[in-house]
Design a protein around this motif. Structure first.
Motif, PDB file in Angstrom:
ATOM      1  N   ASP A   1      67.465 -10.949  56.680  1.00 22.12           N
ATOM      2  CA  ASP A   1      66.521 -11.997  56.275  1.00 22.12           C
ATOM      3  C   ASP A   1      66.477 -13.141  57.290  1.00 22.12           C
ATOM      4  O   ASP A   1      65.741 -14.106  57.117  1.00 22.12           O
ATOM      5  CB  ASP A   1      66.776 -12.473  54.835  1.00 22.12           C
ATOM      6  CG  ASP A   1      68.115 -13.145  54.652  1.00 22.12           C
ATOM      7  OD1 ASP A   1      68.765 -13.465  55.661  1.00 22.12           O
ATOM      8  OD2 ASP A   1      68.511 -13.369  53.494  1.00 22.12           O
ATOM      9  N   ASN A   2      67.258 -13.035  58.344  1.00 20.21           N
ATOM     10  CA  ASN A   2      67.198 -13.999  59.444  1.00 20.21           C
ATOM     11  C   ASN A   2      66.524 -13.413  60.671  1.00 20.21           C
ATOM     12  O   ASN A   2      66.701 -13.923  61.776  1.00 20.21           O
ATOM     13  CB  ASN A   2      68.627 -14.414  59.841  1.00 20.21           C
ATOM     14  CG  ASN A   2      69.194 -15.423  58.875  1.00 20.21           C
ATOM     15  OD1 ASN A   2      68.462 -16.241  58.323  1.00 20.21           O
ATOM     16  ND2 ASN A   2      70.487 -15.346  58.657  1.00 20.21           N
ATOM     17  N   TRP A   3      65.804 -12.316  60.514  1.00 15.60           N
ATOM     18  CA  TRP A   3      65.221 -11.625  61.670  1.00 15.60           C
ATOM     19  C   TRP A   3      64.383 -12.559  62.541  1.00 15.60           C
ATOM     20  O   TRP A   3      64.332 -12.439  63.765  1.00 15.60           O
ATOM     21  CB  TRP A   3      64.381 -10.429  61.201  1.00 15.60           C
ATOM     22  CG  TRP A   3      63.846  -9.638  62.354  1.00 15.60           C
ATOM     23  CD1 TRP A   3      62.562  -9.594  62.803  1.00 15.60           C
ATOM     24  CD2 TRP A   3      64.598  -8.782  63.222  1.00 15.60           C
ATOM     25  NE1 TRP A   3      62.472  -8.771  63.900  1.00 15.60           N
ATOM     26  CE2 TRP A   3      63.705  -8.264  64.174  1.00 15.60           C
ATOM     27  CE3 TRP A   3      65.949  -8.416  63.294  1.00 15.60           C
ATOM     28  CZ2 TRP A   3      64.113  -7.382  65.187  1.00 15.60           C
ATOM     29  CZ3 TRP A   3      66.348  -7.553  64.290  1.00 15.60           C
ATOM     30  CH2 TRP A   3      65.433  -7.044  65.220  1.00 15.60           C
ATOM     31  N   VAL A   4      63.725 -13.506  61.888  1.00 17.30           N
ATOM     32  CA  VAL A   4      62.867 -14.440  62.621  1.00 17.30           C
ATOM     33  C   VAL A   4      63.673 -15.228  63.667  1.00 17.30           C
ATOM     34  O   VAL A   4      63.138 -15.684  64.673  1.00 17.30           O
ATOM     35  CB  VAL A   4      62.103 -15.338  61.619  1.00 17.30           C
ATOM     36  CG1 VAL A   4      63.022 -16.349  60.965  1.00 17.30           C
ATOM     37  CG2 VAL A   4      60.914 -16.010  62.250  1.00 17.30           C
ATOM     38  N   GLU A   5      64.984 -15.346  63.465  1.00 16.81           N
ATOM     39  CA  GLU A   5      65.847 -16.015  64.452  1.00 16.81           C
ATOM     40  C   GLU A   5      65.837 -15.266  65.789  1.00 16.81           C
ATOM     41  O   GLU A   5      65.996 -15.863  66.850  1.00 16.81           O
ATOM     42  CB  GLU A   5      67.303 -16.069  63.954  1.00 16.81           C
ATOM     43  CG  GLU A   5      67.487 -16.864  62.686  1.00 16.81           C
ATOM     44  CD  GLU A   5      67.848 -18.316  62.947  1.00 16.81           C
ATOM     45  OE1 GLU A   5      67.912 -18.728  64.120  1.00 16.81           O
ATOM     46  OE2 GLU A   5      68.059 -19.037  61.963  1.00 16.81           O
TER      47      GLU A   5
END
Lengths: 336, 336
Positions: free
Chosen positions: A256-260
């Protein structure tokens, strides 16, 4: 996770007795002494594994289970391999085997060390640690790194090399028990965190901030990978070396932190050590020098399990997935 | 997804009227004509966004919403910016603004094209497509590529450049409607697949196999990223350029194929185009040459929405997340 039982209709493994062939010219008869236990073996037997997507031919139902081993040469018809020598070979889970002499590898001479280190710190896991740090993490002096599965066969070598050879300014080690964490601090970790602790996420973030880390050496995947993605510097790196958290339950990798990865221009690079086997001498040189200079301790880095019943070999291997062992897990089935 | 309404207590946006200051020396008064609508804006307003992890200062409650725009110069006290000129500027969602002259960028002269292309194929999305293909995918002649969000502002330029400039042997485009797929085949896609089709996964695998693809240009993240990880060649690459599937629901990125990254030594590289702004001239040269040679069609690559009520500006922007538009989504709030 259930331990595989033999003799049931849904058993993963089956015990077979076979007749060995007579030795032809340039062959050897081997007695297995030590089996290497590797998380990668889980992938090799994955049901319906697409052969195109694996780096070795997958093990199919009915095939001999593939495994690395150290073996004693009982008989030899080859001038290059002496009877009584200890050699490295992919014999699979078998007590004795007949192989072509060219399929076995002689061991370098390192007096005072148990030969089992050639399955651990000076074998595949050691090479994985070295090339992962050098080529994938591109770790430089003064940089900061997180290592997961840090008490495992590869992880403990990563911790030691990162701190004492690559001279990282901060090594954050993640493992699954307080005892393992204590040991990791002794061998080079600046911070060691038990991922089963309720405060793990907060502790990890505090250890990594405010500077964030240059790289993450990932041996586990899953939720720890997710947590680490938020703690890597802009333009930082992830060495995707293992995903033991996900091998038996692939739904574990919710990122859920892929956008990082996008916002912080992170590079994630998958990595299999066999790509670096041609440079094995370079790694062995660094690793054995580190041993001699006291920068790489191999004594605490292995767990040898003596297995008197061959049927228990799969059960010992399964300890990889329950976090029972520290360092390299080696199965010994015969005396040296 | 709910469309933001103004004037409610939980509205994301609020309309404010402010008094503009008098022009000082070397300043300009701008009238906004076109707003650029970008998925990246979603990240800039993410609640509790950690400023350390964003590549620009995040937009906080009460701040002017940040946006790129094309504006007409109504007044100028600068020798370098003429009244009546059309310029590019980050004015945010505002009708008129006073800026220092050095904060605006003049537009290159490309006769026959709508100036709005400087927000699309010859603006940020075009640069993203070019540098993503060249520096992140490292796409070479004869290679195969998958592009998601292919009918979007960046995606349609990726499809056209990959096929006609980089000379890919196979371009597999993924979009959200059959109409978009038809258009993508016209502009260069060898295969175009609607991800809403029940046979999508099987169709995608069939299109990519048996050779697998050299790279995946990912504009969407989520389940399509997951599907593509299984279809990338050994030592292949992923350009992590966008994750629009996950911006509003971060639980979307369940990567149950993560082990493919390891086994097939895939490199995933996050990417923000601002890192390449210093090389803007190189991209503009390639893109404008492609336009002149008929290799890059810009006419079908934009959707301009005329917005007579300023209150509707957020609603138009939200079309990015429902897949309503094709190509670059531009909001026009005044006549040229």
């Amino acid at each position: 996770m259930p331990v595989p039982e033999l003799g049931r209709s849904d058993s993963t493994f089956e015990l077979k007795e076979i007749e060995l062939p007579e030795l032809k010219e340039d062959q050897v008869l081997l007695q297995t002494i030590f089996f290497s236990n590797d998380p990668a073996q889980r992938g090799w037997i994955q049901k319906d594994q697409d052969a195109d997507r694996l780096y070795i031919p997958p093990v199919r139902p009915g095939d001999l289970m593939l495994a690395g081993a150290l073996c004693k040469v009982l008989k030899s018809t080859s001038a290059s391999v002496k009877e009584g020598a200890l050699v490295q070979a992919y014999v699979g889970w078998t007590e004795q085997a007949v192989l072509d002499a060219k399929a076995v590898t002689s061991l370098p001479d390192l007096p005072g060390l148990s030969p089992s280190v050639f399955l651990g710190a000076l074998g595949g896991p050691g090479l994985t640690a070295f090339f992962g740090l050098k080529e994938i993490c591109k770790l430089e002096e003064g940089q900061e790194i997180i290592v997961s599965g840090a008490a495992g066969a590869t992880g403990n070598v990563v911790v030691q090399l990162a701190k004492h050879v690559f001279k990282a300014s901060k090594v954050i080690a993640i493992a699954g028990s307080d005892d393992k964490c204590e040991w990791l601090k002794k061998i080079g970790a600046d911070v060691a965190l038990n991922y089963k602790s309720p405060s793990f996420s907060a502790d990890l973030a505090q250890a990594a901030k405010p500077s964030y880390v240059d790289c993450y050496f990932d041996n586990v995947g899953g939720s720890i990978l997710n947590a680490c993605l938020s703690l890597i510097k802009k333009h930082g790196r992830v060495a995707a070396c293992g995903a033991i958290a996900a091998y038996n339950d692939r739904s574990q990798t919710v990122l859920d932190n892929w956008v990082e990865v996008i916002m912080n221009r992170i590079t994630v690079q998958g990595f299999v050590v066999i790509d670096y086997y041609s440079r094995r001498a370079e790694a062995i040189d660094v690793l054995s020098t580190a041993v001699k200079e006291g920068k790489l301790s191999v004594s605490g880095g292995e767990t040898i399990v003596r297995c008197t019943e061959f049927e228990k070999v799969p059960e010992v291997w399964m300890r990889l997935f329950s976090g029972q062992n520290t360092g390299k897990l080696v199965t010994q089935i015969a005396d040296l």
